[in-house]
Design a protein around this motif. Sequence first.
Motif: not given
Lengths: 275, 408
Positions: B399-406
């Motif tokens: 689980n990379l525990h990253g954040d998504w953004r647009a």
Amino acid sequence: MADVTCRGGVLEIWGYRELIGRLVQRELGARYKRSVLGWLWSMLNPAATLAIYALVFGVLLKFDPPRAGNGRFDNFALYLFCALVMWNAFYGVITGAMSALLDLGSLLGKVYFPPEAPAVAALFTVLFQAAIEASILMLILICLVNVSWTFLLWPVLLLFLSIFALGIGLVLSVWNVRYRDVGYLATIALQFLFYVTPIVYPLSIIPERAMGLPTRDIIRLNPLSQFTEASRELLYGLDWPGVLRLGLMALISLAVGVGGWLMFKVRTRDIAEEL
Amino acid sequence: MGANAVVVEGVSKRFQLVSDRPLSLKEAWTGKRLGSGRRFRRVSSEPFWALRDVSLEVPRGSMYGLVGRNGSGKSTLLRVMAGIYRPTEGRVEVAGRTSALLELGAGFHPALSGRENIYLNASVLGVPKSQIDDRVDQIVEFAGLEEFIDSPVKIYSSGMYVRLGFAVAVHVDPEILIVDEVVAVGDEEFQLRCFSHLEALRAQGVTIVLVSHDLGMLRANCDRMAWLNRGLVAAVGEPQDVINAYLDTIDTEAAASVGHRPRPDDGGETPLRITRLEFYDEAGHRPKTFSSGDPLIVRIHYLASEPIEDPVFSLGFYDHNNLHLAGPRSHIGGFRPGKLDGEGWVEFRLRRIPFRSGAFHVNAAVQDSDASYLYDRRARDFWLQISGEPDPQANGLLNLHGDWRAGS
């Protein structure tokens, strides 16, 4: 539910016929597979033995064979061969059983199979060889018009001998696993046994009494003598040994066979740990 | 037919550890060992009980796991189940054709070719030749031994042995399959294939009894488990419970035996040893399980018997398939622990656990300052339990525990 802790009845071996067939096939394959020569090769040893004994005892020492059953000839080589077939089978089963258990025993620690399976396979391998030898012998005798219904009893005699030899072979094979020099001693004992059995000589040349001992009766008491003599009577003399002697041989064979098998069973209960 | 495929009832197995017995009739006759002329000792050796009053029931069609440390009697129990050893006491009932894969040799005859051994093995298991004829190619392919199948098995490598043994054992239509930890010898790829094949067999209703040290694999696959300790059944039941009970004892014993444990690598005394590993959360507690994404502190306790300057500590994180996931080393970021003497600890702090749920084993090692000499290493002794999958449908190992953004 099969209780794996008390397996090992007589019927069990039937369940492992596939394995025994495999082992026999492997043994015979090594011997006969390659070519027609393989067959010849396998007969070379018994043929050479026969030739040597015939030369030494028949020609040089001039042992007299009795007249054949049809009364038309006497031939020491054939007379010898009749007994030698029996001896070869006996010898083959004993040594085969011993080496088979040593050879396959290591597998017993990894997979379960009845420990008598290798010996039984060795028996069938030997019977195959014996059948070839006997066929050649009978063919020669038939060509010499020395043939009778007594030939039909011969396989029965071979069956008795098989049971007898298997009983002894099983006991020796398990001892051979425990003590490494049993095989060595057995070879010596077999050599001795060969000469106290009427094979290279007729029983008649043994004196009734020698050194104050009833020598001929002693030799006659050796169960193997019964087999070799009976084989000669059936094939060479065209005579039949009579119900009493056949019955006695059956009895001895069964006693030795069953006794040997039981001893083997007891001794091999923990064989997987010993090997 | 009952509900159980294997029933073990009060089985005890005693071995007489006879090392000193005559090996030939000659020795038995003279009572002396050949060569040395030494007399055989009269005293009968102490009996060794490999199993004591073991009772188990393996339900039909289940996968049953056995754990326990080396020498706890697991392999003996499997041999008793397979009918190879006769129990000293008790009885074993087996319902169905049993195929056993017990050790490297796997019941092969060294002088025969791989192909001949396939037939020999099959015939031992009572499989008719015609049936094996149809399967030989399948077996050879599964084992990946096309080039070597007609060579005698004595030239095979240990991996080839195991692959062939496994391939035969699973292709003879066993109703009960007994597998010792042999499978661990194969490479990663083969192990994965083995396990997926075991799964397939179980789906067909085959009962599988399995010994392994791979706790993650056992927990993921077994229906029931038993833990053997010194020949006794220490626990039996649900995999999770049995594994926890087993791990608890290991932890306690490992802590108790600090300083007395022989080093596996050099056997001798090392001046710097790793005594234990502890897993802490942010609050300084030691929970049994962590959640993926939580902070994690791995504390390595050491004991230096002489002063040692700036050693390098390293950790290794492995998943249940023994895949090396990460190997942080202390000197990479320029960390220097200084001069170590006596007892102490160093910590590795992880802001968010990147691993997905499961059991992970954590190895620890310590080397000298230029990383050329290994002081100590602890492998497979410490287990990290991660639970709480944030996204059960996620793929991959981490689980990379990253954040998504647009954006646009």
